[in-house]
Design an enzyme around this catalytic site. Structure first.
Site, PDB file in Angstrom:
ATOM      1  N   ASP A   1       0.865  -1.174   0.000  1.00  0.00           N
ATOM      2  CA  ASP A   1       0.000   0.000   0.000  1.00  0.00           C
ATOM      3  C   ASP A   1       0.905   1.228   0.000  1.00  0.00           C
ATOM      4  O   ASP A   1       2.120   1.134   0.177  1.00  0.00           O
ATOM      5  CB  ASP A   1      -0.964  -0.008   1.193  1.00  0.00           C
TER       6      ASP A   1
HETATM    7  C1  BGC Z   1      -5.007   3.265   0.175  1.00  0.00           C
HETATM    8  C2  BGC Z   1      -5.195   2.197  -0.873  1.00  0.00           C
HETATM    9  C3  BGC Z   1      -5.078   2.785  -2.247  1.00  0.00           C
HETATM   10  C4  BGC Z   1      -3.744   3.475  -2.382  1.00  0.00           C
HETATM   11  C5  BGC Z   1      -3.508   4.062  -3.751  1.00  0.00           C
HETATM   12  C6  BGC Z   1      -3.757   4.091  -0.078  1.00  0.00           C
HETATM   13  O1  BGC Z   1      -3.700   5.185   0.756  1.00  0.00           O
HETATM   14  O2  BGC Z   1      -4.971   2.682   1.445  1.00  0.00           O
HETATM   15  O3  BGC Z   1      -6.434   1.581  -0.698  1.00  0.00           O
HETATM   16  O4  BGC Z   1      -5.266   1.798  -3.209  1.00  0.00           O
HETATM   17  O5  BGC Z   1      -3.666   4.501  -1.417  1.00  0.00           O
HETATM   18  O6  BGC Z   1      -4.305   5.133  -4.005  1.00  0.00           O
END
Ligand code: BGC
Length: 722
Positions: free
Chosen positions: A264
Site C-alpha cells: 500500500d
Molecule cells: C489506500 C489504498 C489505495 C492506495 C492508492 C492508499 O492510501 O490505502 O487503498 O489503493 O492509497 O491510491
C-alpha cells in the site's frame, strides 16, 4: 511473448533496470510543471528522463491522449519494457455506482459484476491497466471511515462479492482490450483496526483470521485476481508488508497465487515507524524476503535495495523473481506487442456516462437502498405536497468516497431527481436547515423529506470518527417538525452504519440511501414515490449506540450468554438477568440487524423443512422454506439461510450466513425456496489450522434477516447405523 523470451529479457537487464521495474512512479511526475510533494523518502525523488522511460508501473491518471503518449514513452527505454498504469477504480470510473457498502445491500453479485465490467471498459479505454479493487476487508465497526469501501460484516457474502468484482474487472481475461487487472486489498485484516481507528493495530487469533477475515481475499485469488495489495496493519505483530507467513506461506504456497504483490502507499517506509526496520535498507530487505514485488510510493526498493543486496547477495534471486512476475503480467496483457493496447480516447469518451452505463447506475442505486422504517407513509403519491429540507438536501456530491475519477457535476442531485419525476416539492429559500422556514413550509405540506447523514468528505480513508449520529441541526429540525405534528421521512446519506436510535422514534419512515452515485437524486426520488421499490437488506449491523462497537451478528457464544443466546443467538435483553454478558444501560442487539430491510410489500415465512434428520459423509441436506408475498405489490425478497454448530472443539459463532436466494413474488404468490447444505457449509478452521467438519448437531435457520428466523436441525454422523 514466450516465457523463454521473458527470461532472456530479464537476463539482459541491469540491476538498476530491475530496481526500476519494482518501483512505481506517480503519473503527475510526467507533467511538465511537476514538483515533488510526496510523503516519505519519495519527497527527494529526482525524476529524470531515464526514470520516466523505464518506470515499471505508474499510479495516477491523466487525460486519455496523455496516457497514450506516456505509454509509448515508457516503452522507449533500452529494453522496451512497457509500464503498467494503475489506479483506484472502486465503484465506477466516470459512471459512478453506489459505494460498495450500498451495492452489497442489493445482495446481487451479478449486479456487482456488471458494475465492475462497466468501470473496466471506461477505465481501460482511458489508459488504465489495473485497479486497486476490490477491497475485501471484513468490517464490524462503522467508526472506520473505509467501511464504505467494504461489502460488510459477513465472510461468506464478502467472498461472493469479491469474486464477482474480480470477474467483472477482468472480464474474459486480462488479455482482452477492455479488461483491467484486479488488485484485491488490503491483505490482510485491515478492516479490523482496533477501535475503528484508521491505520491502527490489528490483532486476532489465526482461527478467526482464517474463518472470518481471509475468506474474501481467498475468493478473489481463486477468481484469478492478478495483484494483491498488502495492508497497513500488523498481523500477529508483524506488519503485513513484511509478513512472510501472509505473503508467501499462505498466499503463494497454500493458495497458489501467481500474480504480483504490491505494497500500500508508502507502507514499506512505515516499517520504520512500526519499529520493525531501522532504516530503508532493512525495510526493503524485509519486504522483499516476505514476498513484496512492487513498492508503491516509498522509494525504498529504488533507493535502498541495491545497497542491501551488496550486503546480502542472496536477495538477488528474489529481486529477479519479483521482476519476472511483473514482466509476466505485462505479457499477459499483451503490452510488449502494444504498450497502448486498449487505450482509445475516442471510445473512452463514447463510453463515459453513456445511456447503457447510466441505466445500470440507476438500477444499482435503486437496489442499494434499504428501507429501515415505514409507518404507512411511503411510497408517496405524486400529488402529495412535500417539503424538502435537511443538511444534505442540496448536496452536490452524492458519488461517495473514492470516486475522484467521476465528476460531481454529472451527479443528479436530490432536488433535480424530485423535479424529474414531477414531485410537488417546496424548498426553503433561506437554507436547507432554516428552522422557522422549514417548519412553516412543513405545516402547509403533507410530508417533510429530511435529508441527513454525513458529507462525502467525512467518509473513506483517514475518516474514522466516534460520533455516528445525524448532525445536531438535523436532529433539532426533526424534533421541532415532530412537535408540530409534521410527518417526516428521513433519508440517510452516509458511508457507514449510523446510530439512528435517538431519531428513529421521531421518523415516520427512514430510508438508508448510502451514497448512490451518478443517478443518486433520481434513484432516491424513484424509491420514495414507488416508481422503484426498496428491496435492499443491510450487510452491516446498525448499532444502537457507538458504545456497542464492534458489533456483528455472527459473534461467539460467551460463557454467560443472555437467555436466548444460550440456544442459538442473542435476542432477549432480560432486565432481571445479572452476571450475564450484557450492558446495564443498553441492549446487546443492534437497532437494525444484519440482513434487515423492508419493502413496499410484505412476506410471510413458514414450514422450514429438512430432507433428512441426518447427513453423512459425501451427502447433502435440502432445506426448504415457504415464502409468501402477503402484500399488494410484486416484490423481490432476499431469503436467507443460516447455520449454527452448537457444540465444537472450539467456540463456534451463534449463526453464520451460508446461502440466500433472491425470490421474485407476485402479490399473493407463495414459493418454496430450496437450499442445498453441503459438507463444506459445516466446516471451520480449527486451532491446528485445519479445516474440519465435526460430527454432531447443526441448527438450520431461515428467514428475512439474521434475527427473525425459523429453526430446524439435523445431525451429521460419520456412519449410518444399521
Ligand atoms: C489506500 C489504498 C489505495 C492506495 C492508492 C492508499 O492510501 O490505502 O487503498 O489503493 O492509497 O491510491
Amino acid at each position: 511473448m514466450e516465457e523463454k523470451k521473458l527470461q532472456e529479457l530479464l537476463n539482459n537487464m541491469t540491476e538498476k533496470e530491475k530496481l526500476v521495474q519494482v518501483f512505481q512512479l506517480a503519473a503527475c511526475c510526467y507533467e511538465e510543471d511537476f514538483t515533488p510533494n510526496f510523503t516519505g523518502p519519495m519527497r527527494d525523488i529526482q525524476v529524470d528522463d531515464t526514470l520516466k522511460k523505464t518506470a515499471g508501473s505508474v499510479i495516477g491518471l491523466l487525460e486519455p491522449e496523455e496516457m497514450q503518449r506516456l505509454q509509448k514513452l515508457c516503452a522507449s527505454g533500452p529494453n522496451h519494457i512497457p509500464a503498467l498504469f494503475m489506479l483506484d477504480i472502486i465503484h465506477g470510473f466516470k459512471t459512478i455506482f453506489p459505494i460498495p457498502l450500498g451495492l452489497a445491500c442489493s445482495w446481487d453479485t451479478e449486479l456487482m459484476q456488471k458494475t465492475c465490467r462497466v468501470a473496466a471498459r471506461e477505465a481501460r479505454a482511458s489508459g488504465i491497466h489495473a485497479t486497486f479493487a476490490p477491497m475485501a476487508d471484513l468490517v464490524r465497526d462503522s467508526r472506520w471511515g473505509r467501511v464504505m469501501e467494504s461489502t460488510g460484516e459477513d465472510p461468506w457474502l464478502n467472498a461472493r462479492f469479491a469474486e464477482a468484482a474480480v470477474k467483472g474487472f477482468q472480464g474474459e481475461g486480462v488479455g482482452e482490450k477492455d479488461s483491467l487487472m484486479s488488485c484485491v486489498k488490503h491483505f490482510a485484516g485491515y478492516g479490523a483496526a482496533e477501535a475503528g481507528r484508521e491505520y491502527n493495530t490489528v490483532d486476532m487469533s489465526r482461527g478467526v483470521l482464517r474463518d472470518m477475515y481471509l475468506e474474501a481475499y481467498h475468493a478473489a485469488v481463486e477468481a484469478g485476481c492478478r495483484l494483491v495489495m498488502t495492508a497497513f496493519n500488523t498481523i500477529e505483530r508483524v506488519p503485513a508488508t513484511c509478513n512472510k507467513w501472509l505473503l508467501t506461506t499462505l498466499l503463494r504456497e497454500e493458495w497458489g497465487f501467481d500474480g504480483a504483490v504490491i505494497t500500500d502507499w508508502n507502507s514499506m517506509n512505515e516499517l520504520l515507524a512500526h519499529s520493525v526496520a531501522g532504516d530503508g535498507k532493512e525495510a526493503a530487505g524485509k519486504a522483499l524476503k516476505a514476498g513484496v514485488d512492487i513498492d508503491m510510493m516509498s522509494g525504498h526498493y529504488l533507493f535502498d535495495l541495491g545497497k542491501k543486496m551488496e550486503e546480502e547477495p542472496e536477495l538477488r534471486p528474489l529481486l529477479d523473481q519479483a521482476v519476472m512476475r511483473i514482466l509476466r503480467l505485462k505479457n499477459e496483457m499483451g503490452l510488449f506487442e502494444d504498450p497502448g493496447r486498449g487505450t482509445d480516447p475516442k471510445l473512452a469518451r463514447q463510453l463515459y456516462l453513456c445511456e447503457e452505463h447510466r441505466a445500470l447506475a440507476l438500477e444499482a442505486a435503486h437496489k442499494s437502498m434499504v428501507l429501515l422504517k415505514n409507518e404507512r407513509v411511503l411510497p408517496l403519491k405524486k400529488e402529495c405536497r412535500v417539503t424538502l429540507a435537511g443538511s444534505m438536501a442540496g448536496a452536490e456530491n452524492l458519488l461517495g468516497g473514492w470516486s475522484f475519477t467521476g465528476d460531481a457535476q454529472d451527479c443528479i442531485t436530490i432536488p433535480e431527481g424530485l423535479k424529474q419525476i414531477g414531485a410537488n416539492v417546496a424548498a426553503p429559500r433561506h437554507g436547507w436547515i432554516d428552522m422557522d422556514e422549514v417548519c412553516a413550509l412543513a405545516r402547509q405540506s403533507d410530508v417533510t423529506l429530511l435529508i441527513g447523514g454525513e458529507p462525502v468528505e467525512e467518509t473513506a480513508e483517514a475518516n474514522s470518527k466516534t460520533n455516528l449520529r445525524l448532525k445536531e441541526e438535523d436532529r433539532k429540525l426533526l424534533y421541532s417538525l415532530k412537535e408540530q405534528g409534521s410527518r417526516v421521512v428521513l433519508v440517510v446519506l452516509s458511508g457507514r452504519a449510523f446510530v439512528l436510535s435517538d431519531v428513529e422514534p421521531y421518523c415516520d419512515a427512514i430510508l438508508q440511501a448510502w451514497f448512490p452515485g451518478t443517478e443518486a437524486g433520481r434513484a432516491i426520488a424513484d424509491i420514495l414515490y414507488g416508481i422503484a421499490q426498496p428491496e435492499g437488506k443491510l450487510t452491516i449491523s446498525f448499532p444502537y449506540t457507538e458504545g456497542q462497537l464492534p458489533l456483528y451478528y455472527n459473534g461467539f457464544r460467551t460463557g454467560r450468554p443472555q437467555k436466548e443466546e444460550a440456544l442459538t443467538g442473542g435476542e432477549i435483553n432480560e432486565v432481571d438477568e445479572i452476571y450475564v454478558s450484557h450492558y446495564i444501560d443498553c441492549q446487546n442487539k443492534p437497532l437494525y440487524p444484519f440482513g434487515y430491510g423492508l419493502s413496499y410489500t410484505d412476506y410471510a415465512y413458514r414450514d422450514l423443512k429438512l430432507s433428512s434428520e441426518y447427513m453423512y459423509p459425501g451427502g447433502t441436506i435440502q432445506a426448504s422454506v415457504k415464502v409468501k408475498n402477503t402484500g399488494e405489490r410484486v416484490g423481490r425478497e432476499i431469503v436467507q439461510l443460516y447455520l449454527c454448530d452448537p457444540v465444537g472443539s472450539v467456540v463456534r459463532p451463534v449463526k453464520e450466513l451460508k446461502a440466500y436466494r433472491l425470490l421474485e413474488l407476485q402479490p399473493g404468490e407463495e414459493q418454496e425456496c430450496i437450499f442445498t447444505i453441503s459438507e463444506e457449509d459445516l466446516k471451520f478452521w480449527d486451532n491446528e489450522e485445519k479445516k474440519v467438519l465435526e460430527p454432531g448437531r447443526f441448527i438450520v435457520m431461515a428467514g428475512p434477516d439474521s434475527e427473525r428466523l425459523l429453526k430446524s436441525e439435523f445431525v451429521y454422523k460419520l456412519k449410518k447405523e444399521r
